[in-house]
Write an enzyme that holds these catalytic residues in place. Structure first.
Site, PDB file in Angstrom:
ATOM      1  N   GLN A 100       0.840  -0.985   0.019  1.00 30.14           N
ATOM      2  CA  GLN A 100      -0.155   0.039   0.029  1.00 30.14           C
ATOM      3  C   GLN A 100       0.761   1.431   0.199  1.00 30.14           C
ATOM      4  OE1 GLN A 100      -2.506   1.297   3.195  1.00 30.14           O
ATOM      5  NE2 GLN A 100      -4.343   1.504   1.905  1.00 30.14           N
ATOM      6  N   TYR A 181      -5.920  11.012   3.735  1.00 28.86           N
ATOM      7  CA  TYR A 181      -4.432  11.244   3.625  1.00 28.86           C
ATOM      8  C   TYR A 181      -4.355  12.112   2.450  1.00 28.86           C
ATOM      9  CZ  TYR A 181      -3.787   8.120   7.369  1.00 28.86           C
ATOM     10  OH  TYR A 181      -3.989   7.387   8.813  1.00 28.86           O
ATOM     11  N   ARG A 229      -7.568   2.124  -2.970  1.00 27.21           N
ATOM     12  CA  ARG A 229      -8.246   2.262  -1.578  1.00 27.21           C
ATOM     13  C   ARG A 229      -9.056   3.605  -1.471  1.00 27.21           C
ATOM     14  NH1 ARG A 229      -7.952   0.419   4.740  1.00 27.21           N
ATOM     15  NH2 ARG A 229      -9.823  -1.038   4.140  1.00 27.21           N
ATOM     16  N   GLY A 321      -9.486  -6.193   8.982  1.00 29.19           N
ATOM     17  CA  GLY A 321      -8.379  -5.694   9.465  1.00 29.19           C
ATOM     18  C   GLY A 321      -8.182  -6.208  10.828  1.00 29.19           C
ATOM     19  N   ARG A 322      -9.016  -5.680  11.947  1.00 28.13           N
ATOM     20  CA  ARG A 322      -8.523  -5.912  13.107  1.00 28.13           C
ATOM     21  C   ARG A 322      -8.631  -7.675  13.499  1.00 28.13           C
ATOM     22  NH1 ARG A 322     -13.290  -1.671  15.144  1.00 28.13           N
ATOM     23  NH2 ARG A 322     -13.741  -2.541  13.214  1.00 28.13           N
TER      24      ARG A 322
HETATM   25  C1  LIG Z   1      -4.344  -0.832  13.727  1.00 25.87           C
HETATM   26  C2  LIG Z   1      -4.824  -0.391  12.860  1.00 25.87           C
HETATM   27  C3  LIG Z   1      -4.139  -0.053  11.565  1.00 25.87           C
HETATM   28  C4  LIG Z   1      -4.550   0.405  10.336  1.00 25.87           C
HETATM   29  N1  LIG Z   1      -3.689   0.738   9.244  1.00 25.87           N
HETATM   30  C5  LIG Z   1      -4.370   1.185   7.951  1.00 25.87           C
HETATM   31  C6  LIG Z   1      -3.494   1.311   7.026  1.00 25.87           C
HETATM   32  O1  LIG Z   1      -2.086   1.171   7.311  1.00 25.87           O
HETATM   33  N2  LIG Z   1      -3.852   1.667   5.734  1.00 25.87           N
HETATM   34  C7  LIG Z   1      -5.371   1.537   5.628  1.00 25.87           C
HETATM   35  O2  LIG Z   1      -5.621   1.928   4.480  1.00 25.87           O
HETATM   36  N3  LIG Z   1      -6.017   1.194   6.587  1.00 25.87           N
HETATM   37  C8  LIG Z   1      -5.795   0.909   8.012  1.00 25.87           C
HETATM   38  N4  LIG Z   1      -6.697   0.792   8.812  1.00 25.87           N
HETATM   39  C9  LIG Z   1      -7.934   0.490   8.556  1.00 25.87           C
HETATM   40  C10 LIG Z   1      -8.319  -1.048   8.303  1.00 25.87           C
HETATM   41  O3  LIG Z   1      -7.456  -1.293   6.975  1.00 25.87           O
HETATM   42  C11 LIG Z   1      -9.753  -1.298   8.017  1.00 25.87           C
HETATM   43  O4  LIG Z   1     -10.154  -0.483   7.092  1.00 25.87           O
HETATM   44  C12 LIG Z   1     -10.596  -1.019   9.495  1.00 25.87           C
HETATM   45  O5  LIG Z   1      -9.849  -1.420  10.372  1.00 25.87           O
HETATM   46  C13 LIG Z   1     -11.877  -1.651   9.282  1.00 25.87           C
HETATM   47  O6  LIG Z   1     -11.851  -2.933   9.074  1.00 25.87           O
HETATM   48  P1  LIG Z   1     -12.026  -3.904  10.192  1.00 25.87           P
HETATM   49  O7  LIG Z   1     -13.313  -3.634  10.826  1.00 25.87           O
HETATM   50  O8  LIG Z   1     -12.153  -5.489   9.403  1.00 25.87           O
HETATM   51  O9  LIG Z   1     -11.123  -3.914  11.349  1.00 25.87           O
HETATM   52  C14 LIG Z   1      -6.047   0.215   9.981  1.00 25.87           C
HETATM   53  C15 LIG Z   1      -6.805  -0.016  11.070  1.00 25.87           C
HETATM   54  C16 LIG Z   1      -6.414  -0.553  12.473  1.00 25.87           C
HETATM   55  C17 LIG Z   1      -7.477  -1.013  13.628  1.00 25.87           C
END
Ligand SMILES: Cc1cc2nc3c(=O)[nH]c(=O)nc-3n(C[C@H](O)[C@H](O)[C@H](O)COP(=O)(O)O)c2cc1C
Length: 370
Positions: A100, A181, A229, A321-322
């Site tokens: 990314q 961003y 994204r 993600g999480r």
């Molecule tokens: C610890 C953490 C770090 C994240 N870092 C990024 C990132 O580097 N780039 C990005 O596009 N989204 C990032 N996100 C957002 C996640 O990719 C995702 O969109 C968000 O957590 C919702 O999905 P989930 O409910 O499955 O966690 C981050 C989220 C968390 C919790």
């Protein structure tokens, strides 16, 4: 128990994925002060190669792109070398990974910028909230608006980063145009008040992001290995919508992206990590139908919800993600219905292997081939 369609192989473009589960990009802030990811990142990503596709944590295209302490980059040889070791491990475990590409723009702080300079953005508008620096959390500052003639240089930074990602062996790249961003700061009319050819009309606000897409797809020989994204419904940072007409803006964005033959668009549906509720004026199904490539849905998904979305034709792939933080063997757990572990927040950002590459699978340690 029949295997869920989410967990069966699928072909998108020229890629065959083991399943429709995507590991969402997750910033974990384990890199050193030079933006070099640690050796143990190969364990972390290797353990998670059960995903059909991994999207790496957001990775800075240049020193100016940095907005958080201990995040990785892809501009130096040491960074490329370290990433190539990580990619090799993922490939040795039959995984696929896209890098990314990130420029944080105004979501930064002078302490994170070369020479202590002000962060840059489309316009000089201060974000709410705080920046994560080596010295702890610091209030955001008012950024400096980029001069028109500086923008081609940033497009070149994206081009170089895309070239470096290719040299490191990544299977593709994802352009980060979400979560407010730099690219999104140009797209949205609340953060872009420019009067040059990069501001004003939707066409002008999309000009810089599309120049980036053009440069990156040129490096990768077309869009077949390039995704993007988007987070059309997010309000962060702050509470108010970031665009006066998000559907018109993002509809035009998706239509324009169709000209580049991108592999996928990866959307955050609702507000990241908060809600899947979508405000009036944003229609994800319409965006999905207008886009000619594959569609990755994200945000608070479960296996059941992903199955429903697939059956209704709302998405092709589903990113988690999480759940990937504390469940390295997420696909195995989804297949067996095993409970998911939850990662306490203190482990999310910063630190070493603890709470990062030492989470066990449901049957003990997850083996990584080297
Ligand atoms: C610890 C953490 C770090 C994240 N870092 C990024 C990132 O580097 N780039 C990005 O596009 N989204 C990032 N996100 C957002 C996640 O990719 C995702 O969109 C968000 O957590 C919702 O999905 P989930 O409910 O499955 O966690 C981050 C989220 C968390 C919790």
């Amino acid at each position: 128990m029949p295997t869920s369609p989410i967990l069966q192989p699928v072909t998108i473009g020229d890629l065959t994925l083991k399943n429709r589960v995507v590991m969402a990009p997750l910033t974990r802030s384990r890199s050193n002060n030079e933006g070099v990811p640690p050796d143990f990142a190969a364990d972390y990503y290797g353990q998670r190669s059960n995903a059909g596709l991994i999207i790496s944590e957001a990775t800075n295209i240049s020193p100016q792109g940095v907005g958080y302490a201990y995040t990785p980059g892809i501009w130096s040889e040491a960074q490329v070398e370290s990433w190539s070791r990580i990619v090799k491990t993922i490939h040795a475990n039959d995984g696929l990974i896209f890098l990314q590409l990130w420029h944080t723009g105004r979501i930064s702080h002078p302490e994170l910028q070369p020479g202590g300079e002000l962060p840059v953005s489309a316009s000089a508008i201060k974000p709410e909230g705080t920046a994560f620096t080596q010295d702890g959390m610091k209030p955001h500052v008012t950024p400096r608006a980029l001069e028109t003639d500086e923008i081609p240089g940033i497009v070149e930074d994206y081009r170089r980063a895309a070239e470096n990602a290719k040299r490191a062996g990544f299977d593709g790249v994802e352009i980060h145009s979400a979560n407010n961003y730099l690219l999104e700061q140009f797209v949205r009319d609340s953060t872009n008040r420019r009067t040059d050819r990069y501001g004003g009309s939707i066409e002008n606000r999309l000009r810089f992001p599309l120049e980036v897409v053009r440069a990156v797809t040129e490096v990768w020989g077309g869009g077949a290995r390039v995704g993007i994204r988007l987070s059309p419904a997010t309000t962060q940072p702050g509470e108010t919508p970031l665009d006066s007409d998000p559907h018109a803006t993002y509809g035009a964005y998706v239509d324009a992206l169709n000209g580049f033959g991108l592999l996928y668009v990866h959307t955050i549906e609702g507000v990241t990590q908060q809600t899947r509720d979508v405000p009036d004026g944003v229609d994800f199904l319409d965006l999905r139908r207008r886009f000619t490539g594959a569609y990755i849905g994200n945000n608070q998904l479960t296996l059941d919800l992903a199955e429903k979305e697939l059956a209704e034709g709302r998405a092709d792939l589903f990113s988690f993600g999480r759940p990937y933080i504390a469940n390295p063997d997420l696909v195995g757990r989804l297949a067996s219905g095993a409970p998911l572990a939850e990662a306490p927040k203190p482990y999310w950002y910063g630190g070493g292997t603890n709470g990062y590459s030492d989470w066990p699978g449901m049957n003990g340690p997850v083996a990584v081939r080297r």
